[in-house]
Design an enzyme around this catalytic site. Structure first.
Site, PDB file in Angstrom:
ATOM      1  N   SER A 149       5.144  34.398  41.770  1.00  0.00           N
ATOM      2  CA  SER A 149       5.717  34.707  40.462  1.00  0.00           C
ATOM      3  C   SER A 149       5.594  33.561  39.473  1.00  0.00           C
ATOM      4  O   SER A 149       5.781  33.756  38.275  1.00  0.00           O
ATOM      5  CB  SER A 149       7.195  35.097  40.597  1.00  0.00           C
ATOM      6  N   LYS A 187      12.468  29.472  39.203  1.00  0.00           N
ATOM      7  CA  LYS A 187      12.159  30.183  37.964  1.00  0.00           C
ATOM      8  C   LYS A 187      12.345  29.267  36.755  1.00  0.00           C
ATOM      9  O   LYS A 187      12.947  28.195  36.850  1.00  0.00           O
ATOM     10  CB  LYS A 187      13.076  31.401  37.803  1.00  0.00           C
TER      11      LYS A 187
END
Length: 228
Positions: A149, A187
């Site tokens: 991701s 993230k």
């Protein structure tokens, strides 16, 4: 042995590089193979890389080297070529491994760059990193990345990230975030009022927006180590 889709992708990349002089984009590969998302292309490229047919160059969004072809695709006079595409900046704070003072850090297990996984707090092994990565005060540790991701931020599955322990972050920092007390993920951090957005660097993944009391920053990315 390669799967049919792996062969199709390798053949498409080889033909495009021979014809245009540059590798195809992920969107072009997705359309050529009739896949629904680019995450499928990431998995195919990873499989081809693991089997030694291609090589990705770090910190570049479209840079592939074809190392070899299967016998069915071999052509006389084939030699590996490196084609450089658009350069992608490395993650904020990431530094290349260089000679100099080195330190040993504990690797605390795996961190998800994808769907959050259970938080890990046990040392699995140790890794040696350049002292220049550890500039500034504070404790540091390392984590092995699992998932794709953050791939467009230059962070690939299997990379080791160096994290400085801290409980605060600025907008745009790449952080280790503990979600709802039991899930850890890597993230990009964004504050939106009393909400926290955890952004992926891969359009195949959605941004997660959570109340600030459900997200605890456990550290900020300060370095990246990649093995070949």
């Amino acid at each position: 042995m390669l799967t049919r889709k792996q062969l199709e992708l390798l053949d498409f990349i080889q033909k495009r590089m021979a014809h245009d002089g540059v590798p195809p984009s992920f969107d072009e590969m997705k359309e050529a193979l009739d896949l629904r998302s680019k995450s499928g292309i990431h998995r195919l490229i990873t499989a081809l890389e693991e089997r030694g047919f291609i090589r990705r160059l770090p910190h570049r969004a479209r840079a592939l080297e074809i190392v070899k072809l299967p016998e069915a695709m071999e052509k006389p006079g084939f030699t590996p070529r490196v084609i450089e595409g658009d350069r992608t900046d490395p993650p904020r704070g990431a530094m290349p491994v260089s000679e100099g003072h080195a330190m040993e850090l504990p690797v605390m297990g795996r961190i998800a760059a994808g769907v959050p996984i259970e938080a890990i707090s046990e040392v699995s092994h140790h890794v040696t990193v350049p002292g220049s990565m550890l500039a500034g005060r504070g404790q540091h540790y390392a984590l092995e990345v699992k998932g794709d991701s953050m791939i467009e931020a230059g962070i690939n599955d299997g990379d080791v990230v160096v994290i400085r322990e801290q409980t605060t972050a600025d907008n745009g920092d790449i952080v280790v975030a503990l979600v709802e007390g039991h899930e850890a993920t890597l993230k990009r951090f964004r504050r939106r009022g009393n909400m926290i957005a955890l952004e992926a660097a891969n359009p195949a993944y959605e941004t997660r927006v959570l109340p600030e009391d459900q997200v605890k920053v456990q550290g900020r990315l300060v370095g990246l180590i990649r093995s070949y």
